[in-house]
Design an enzyme around this catalytic site. Structure first.
Site, PDB file in Angstrom:
ATOM      1  CB  SER B 122      -0.818   0.173   1.519  1.00 44.81           C
ATOM      2  OG  SER B 122      -1.624   0.925   1.345  1.00 44.81           O
ATOM      3  CG  ASP B 137      -2.892   7.336   1.688  1.00 47.33           C
ATOM      4  OD1 ASP B 137      -4.044   7.134   1.508  1.00 47.33           O
ATOM      5  OD2 ASP B 137      -1.808   6.474   1.692  1.00 47.33           O
ATOM      6  CG  HIS B 159      -5.475   1.353  -2.151  1.00 51.27           C
ATOM      7  ND1 HIS B 159      -5.550  -0.466  -1.184  1.00 51.27           N
ATOM      8  CD2 HIS B 159      -4.596   1.771  -0.871  1.00 51.27           C
ATOM      9  CE1 HIS B 159      -4.510   0.015  -1.279  1.00 51.27           C
ATOM     10  NE2 HIS B 159      -4.788   0.928   0.009  1.00 51.27           N
TER      11      HIS B 159
END
Lengths: 184, 184
Positions: B122, B137, B159
Site C-alpha cells: 500500500s 491518502d 487502491h
C-alpha cells in the site's frame, strides 16, 4: 472588520445546473452593491472554459465576472476586487497557483481587513481554511506549503463521505473514508 | 544488478488476516537466504504496535523482523539490511519520515545497486514509485517533496476504485474516482 464568507461544498448537486442549488444564497451574499466579481479559476486546467462557465452563470444573477487569469496583474486585480469567488477543482493545483501568483496574503488582507465578500466552492472552500491537510483531492502538484488563506480558524472537508460498513474493498480499513486517509 | 521488488496493494483482504493473502508470495520472494527483514513502520502513528504485528506475522513465515524505529541509526540499519519491508498507512506521513531519517537515497541504493529484496504494501508501494502524486491518502503532513524512492519508472495507485455511475453524491463529478482527484 467583519469577514464575509460564503463557503459552498460543491458547485453542482446531482441533477442540477452549475451553482443552481445555491444561487439565491449567492445573490443574498454579494447583494446589490457588488457589481463585478473577481473569479479565480486556478483549480481547473482549462481556465478559459472555467471562467466562461462562471461568467455565464453569474450574468444570470446580475453580476459581471472578471477572471484573474485574464488580467496582466493578478495581485492588482485582487487589490481592486469588490468581491471574490474561487471555484472548485483540484485543491493542490489551486493552492500552488495562488502562491505562484502571490495571492494568498493579498486575498487574506482584502477579506479580513477590507471586508470584501469571499465565496468559495469545494477546493475554493478548502483553501479558505487554515490548511489543505483535510482535502480528499489527489496531490497532482506540489504547493510550497499546505497552509492556506486562513479566513476561518478551522479546516473543512467539503466532500466527506460516511464510512460504508458493508464495503468489502480491502480489509480492516474497508471503508471509503479510511481510504482517503490511509493506504494500508 | 537486477532489482527485486514485491509491491502489494494492501496488507489485508476482506475477511483475511494480516498479509495472509500474499504469504506464499512473501516466502517465495525473500527466499531462504534472507533471515532478517528490516521493517519500516513510519506510515502508521503507533510504530511499536505496528512492528509487533509485522514481527508476529513474519515469524510464522520463518523471518526475524528488526523495526527501523527501534534502532539508534536508521541509515546504518538500511545499510546492513538483508531485505526491506515498508508497511502501509498514510503515504504522506511515510514519505516525510523517510526523508526526515535520510532513508530515501539509502534505500534506493541498497535496492538498485546491491539488489536486496524490497517489499512494499500500500503506502509502502506508493513510495517505491517515482512520486506520491497518485496517492488517495489525505495530506496530513507536508513532506519536503512528493518525489519518492523511484524503484520503478512509473506511479501506482494501489487502491483504485472504479467510478460508480449510479452515485448521486455531488453532481457532474458524481463518482468516487473523480472525487479523489478533484473537489468541484
Amino acid at each position: 472588520m467583519k469577514r464575509r464568507l460564503l463557503l459552498v461544498s460543491n458547485s453542482t448537486l446531482h441533477g442540477g445546473g452549475y451553482l443552481q442549488h445555491c444561487q439565491q444564497q449567492i445573490q443574498d451574499f454579494y447583494g446589490k452593491n457588488v457589481k463585478r466579481i473577481l473569479f479565480i479559476p486556478y483549480a481547473l486546467h482549462d481556465r478559459d472554459a472555467y471562467s466562461k462557465t462562471a461568467r455565464d452563470k453569474f450574468k444570470t444573477l446580475g453580476y459581471e465576472v472578471d477572471s484573474v487569469h485574464e488580467t496582466s496583474d493578478p495581485v492588482d486585480a485582487v487589490r481592486k476586487a469588490e468581491g471574490i469567488f474561487i471555484g472548485g477543482g483540484n485543491t493542490f493545483r489551486l493552492l500552488k497557483s495562488l502562491y505562484d501568483n502571490k495571492l494568498v496574503t493579498e486575498i487574506r488582507n482584502r477579506v479580513l481587513e477590507d471586508g470584501i465578500p469571499y465565496m468559495g466552492s469545494s477546493a475554493g472552500t478548502n483553501v479558505s481554511t487554515i490548511s489543505i491537510n483535510t482535502t480528499n483531492d489527489m496531490p497532482i502538484v506540489y504547493p510550497p506549503t499546505f497552509a492556506a488563506i486562513g479566513l476561518v480558524p478551522f479546516n473543512i472537508n467539503p466532500h466527506y463521505v460516511d464510512a460504508d460498513p458493508n464495503s468489502k474493498h480491502m480489509g480492516v480499513r474497508s471503508n471509503d473514508h479510511a481510504q482517503h486517509h490511509n493506504s494500508i
